[in-house]
Design an enzyme around this catalytic site. Structure first.
Site, short mmCIF file in Angstrom:
data_model
loop_
_atom_site.label_atom_id
_atom_site.label_comp_id
_atom_site.label_asym_id
_atom_site.label_seq_id
_atom_site.Cartn_x
_atom_site.Cartn_y
_atom_site.Cartn_z
N HIS A 61 0.83 -1.22 0.00
CA HIS A 61 0.00 0.00 0.00
C HIS A 61 0.86 1.27 0.00
O HIS A 61 1.21 1.80 1.05
CB HIS A 61 -0.92 -0.01 1.22
CG HIS A 61 -2.00 1.02 1.16
ND1 HIS A 61 -3.23 0.84 1.72
CD2 HIS A 61 -2.04 2.25 0.58
CE1 HIS A 61 -3.98 1.90 1.50
NE2 HIS A 61 -3.28 2.78 0.82
N HIS A 63 1.64 5.10 -2.13
CA HIS A 63 1.28 6.11 -3.13
C HIS A 63 2.58 6.72 -3.64
O HIS A 63 3.15 7.59 -2.99
CB HIS A 63 0.39 7.19 -2.51
CG HIS A 63 -0.91 6.66 -1.97
ND1 HIS A 63 -2.08 6.68 -2.69
CD2 HIS A 63 -1.22 6.08 -0.77
CE1 HIS A 63 -3.07 6.15 -1.97
NE2 HIS A 63 -2.58 5.78 -0.80
N LYS A 146 -8.09 -1.09 -7.30
CA LYS A 146 -8.30 -0.34 -6.06
C LYS A 146 -9.61 0.39 -6.19
O LYS A 146 -9.91 0.96 -7.24
CB LYS A 146 -7.16 0.68 -5.85
CG LYS A 146 -7.35 1.64 -4.69
CD LYS A 146 -7.23 0.94 -3.35
CE LYS A 146 -7.55 1.85 -2.17
NZ LYS A 146 -6.47 2.72 -1.78
N HIS A 237 -6.31 -0.53 5.28
CA HIS A 237 -6.23 0.29 6.51
C HIS A 237 -7.46 0.25 7.40
O HIS A 237 -8.09 1.26 7.64
CB HIS A 237 -5.85 1.74 6.17
CG HIS A 237 -6.59 2.36 5.02
ND1 HIS A 237 -7.95 2.30 4.86
CD2 HIS A 237 -6.13 3.07 3.95
CE1 HIS A 237 -8.30 2.94 3.77
NE2 HIS A 237 -7.20 3.41 3.19
N ASP A 310 0.64 2.48 3.83
CA ASP A 310 -0.14 3.60 3.27
C ASP A 310 0.74 4.85 3.17
O ASP A 310 0.35 5.93 3.61
CB ASP A 310 -1.41 3.88 4.08
CG ASP A 310 -2.42 4.70 3.28
OD1 ASP A 310 -2.13 5.07 2.12
OD2 ASP A 310 -3.51 4.97 3.82
N HIS A 314 3.00 14.07 1.00
CA HIS A 314 2.43 15.36 0.59
C HIS A 314 3.48 16.43 0.84
O HIS A 314 4.41 16.24 1.63
CB HIS A 314 1.18 15.69 1.41
CG HIS A 314 0.05 14.74 1.19
ND1 HIS A 314 -0.68 14.73 0.03
CD2 HIS A 314 -0.47 13.76 1.98
CE1 HIS A 314 -1.61 13.79 0.11
NE2 HIS A 314 -1.49 13.17 1.27
N GLY A 330 -2.96 11.98 5.02
CA GLY A 330 -1.95 10.92 4.96
C GLY A 330 -0.57 11.37 5.41
O GLY A 330 -0.26 12.57 5.45
O1 DOR Z 1 -4.66 9.09 4.18
C1 DOR Z 1 -4.87 8.84 2.99
N1 DOR Z 1 -4.01 9.25 2.02
N2 DOR Z 1 -5.98 8.19 2.66
C2 DOR Z 1 -6.33 8.03 1.38
O2 DOR Z 1 -7.31 7.40 1.13
C3 DOR Z 1 -5.55 8.63 0.29
C4 DOR Z 1 -4.15 8.80 0.68
C5 DOR Z 1 -3.41 9.69 -0.28
O3 DOR Z 1 -3.41 9.43 -1.49
O4 DOR Z 1 -2.78 10.66 0.16
ZN ZN Z 2 -3.71 4.78 0.60
ZN ZN Z 3 -7.17 4.64 1.49
#
Ligand code: DOR
Ligand code: ZN
Ligand code: ZN
Length: 448
Positions: A61, A63, A146, A237, A310, A314, A330
């Site tokens: 998981h 990004h 997803k 999660h 996860d 950012h 996130g």
């Molecule tokens: O905390 C999160 N960040 N939850 C999500 O569903 C998306 C993810 C993100 O892409 O930043």
């Molecule tokens: Zn995620």
């Molecule tokens: Zn998520």
């Protein structure tokens, strides 16, 4: 025979036991595991000095961003973070710019990634607009679909049960998993609207919108459609006791469901929102302590299948908006997950066997990564070498990720990834990335 390399003096995790051994690697595969005296000659020998060697960890998981969101993270920075965190394979989420939701977007993403990645990367796709395309997307190599249920992201209308049923039927035929972010959009948006109207913009208001019921409602709805279609659902999660109970019940009755928790939802509670503020705004949100305890029980009794970080990088400014509704949700997790988990093993909250199951064996099984997840002759030579005794402080300013913040900044941990070997090649060595961008492989479903 002369093999590419031999690693000597390893304490390797082999099927639940720590075994003193050497490991021979040839053409990116584990050629032999055995005593040093039984090893073939090698072009290169590395003395691992009795470090612990785990099967290369898989973060299911992540990004990785890049493309239109490269200012947050790109394939090189994200996979450098993975290597530094001891992960040899990561699975990339599709909420990108553009959203990964077609053969074309997937192909472009793979092409861009290929020359930039340092570890192996598999890709999720969101659902396409027209369901027959799911077949083509899987044929292109997506490891799974997803589905975001909290807001509309892909091409499948998440408000429409019939559409979900039709899509799940198609996917069930292909036997690929659907990873779901389970938050009920209708309830969530209604909650948000009410709070916004009364000018509520604080971190506590985020919790008032993303309630426990929001998670449970979505899980219950999806479990119903799972029953009708037999689709393999993997709930991401998990954050609530009620949600986990619903999934555990479904599992008991033999349904094709699995679930994941993140270290965040195990280690931080809603009380930490006071301490960390908007930095720890994530979806689903941090919960009260009784939920943490329930997740821990789920780990102990096996109702939780896997851990995922996860990793959600950012930009700093995106985390410090003046209204909580504008805060990007996130936190990064690739470089904190393994040290946090090894520390919990040291504290006897988890066994090493559980840690390896949660971070390697199960993710490999769920996503059909048959050549990974275990140290065995013939498997891919992905290895995570850790100094289990090394104590250190997490320092977010040193992250390889572009997102240099973490709620765990300054935490004392024990167990440090020291070498990360991907496809037989040393990628990370004592704090440094030592391989070239582009040395990781694209992991396609079925081909690895
Ligand atoms: O905390 C999160 N960040 N939850 C999500 O569903 C998306 C993810 C993100 O892409 O930043
Ligand atoms: Zn995620
Ligand atoms: Zn998520």
């Amino acid at each position: 025979m002369i093999v590419d390399s031999v690693l000597t003096n390893a304490k390797a995790y082999l099927n639940g036991q720590i075994v003193d051994c050497s490991i021979a690697i040839e053409e990116g595969k584990i050629q032999k595991i055995g005593k040093e005296t039984q090893m073939p000659n090698a072009d290169e020998k590395t003395d691992l000095q009795n470090m612990l060697v785990l099967p290369g960890l898989i973060d299911e998981h992540v990004h990785l961003r890049d493309e239109g969101k490269a200012y947050k993270e790109d394939f090189t920075s994200g996979t450098a973070a993975a290597a530094a965190g001891g992960f040899t394979t990561v699975l990339d989420m599709p909420n990108n710019d553009p959203v990964t939701m077609s053969v074309e977007t997937l192909r472009n993403r793979m092409r861009t990634a290929q020359r930039k990645i340092l570890v192996n990367v598999g890709f999720y796709s969101e659902f396409p607009k027209k369901m027959p395309a799911v077949q083509d997307i899987v044929a292109e190599g997506a490891v799974g679909f997803k589905l975001f249920m909290g807001c509309q992201i892909g091409g499948l209308n998440i408000d429409d049960d019939q559409a979900l049923q039709d899509a799940f039927k198609e996917v069930a035929k292909l036997n690929v998993p659907v990873a779901v972010h389970a938050e009920d959009k209708a309830t969530l948006t209604a909650n948000e609207e009410k709070l916004k109207q009364s000018k509520k913009t604080g971190t506590a208001d985020f919790l008032r919108a993303h309630t426990e019921a929001v998670e449970l409602k979505s899980i219950q709805r999806l479990l119903k459609i799972n029953k009708q279609t037999g689709v393999r659902l993997h709930f991401c999660h998990l954050s609530t006791q009620e949600g986990l109970n619903a999934i555990a019940e479904a599992k008991k009755s033999g349904r094709t469901v699995t679930c994941e928790v993140t270290p965040n939802h195990l280690l931080l509670s809603s009380e930490d929102l006071k301490r960390y503020g908007q930095m720890v705004i994530m979806a689903p949100p941090l919960r009260s302590k009784n939920h943490l305890e329930a997740l821990w029980k789920g780990l102990e009794n096996g109702s939780v299948d896997a851990l995922g970080s996860d990793h959600a990088p950012h930009a700093q400014r995106e985390k410090s908006a003046s209204s909580v509704w504008d805060v990007k949700v996130g936190v990064p997790g690739l470089e904190t997950t393994l040290p946090l988990i090894l520390t919990l093993v040291k504290k006897n909250r988890l066994t090493l066997t559980q840690a390896v199951q949660l971070l390697a064996e199960k993710p490999a099984e769920i996503y059909g990564l048959n050549d990974r997840g275990r140290l065995e002759q013939g498997k891919n030579a992905d290895l995570t070498v850790v100094d289990f005794n090394r104590q250190f402080k997490i320092d977010a300013s040193k992250f390889k990720s572009k997102a240099k913040f973490s709620p765990y900044d300054g935490w004392d941990v024990q167990g440090k990834p020291v070498k990360t070997i991907v496809n037989g090649q040393l990628v990370f060595d004592e704090g440094e990335i030592v391989a070239k961008a582009g040395s990781g492989f694209i992991v396609r479903r079925g081909s690895m």
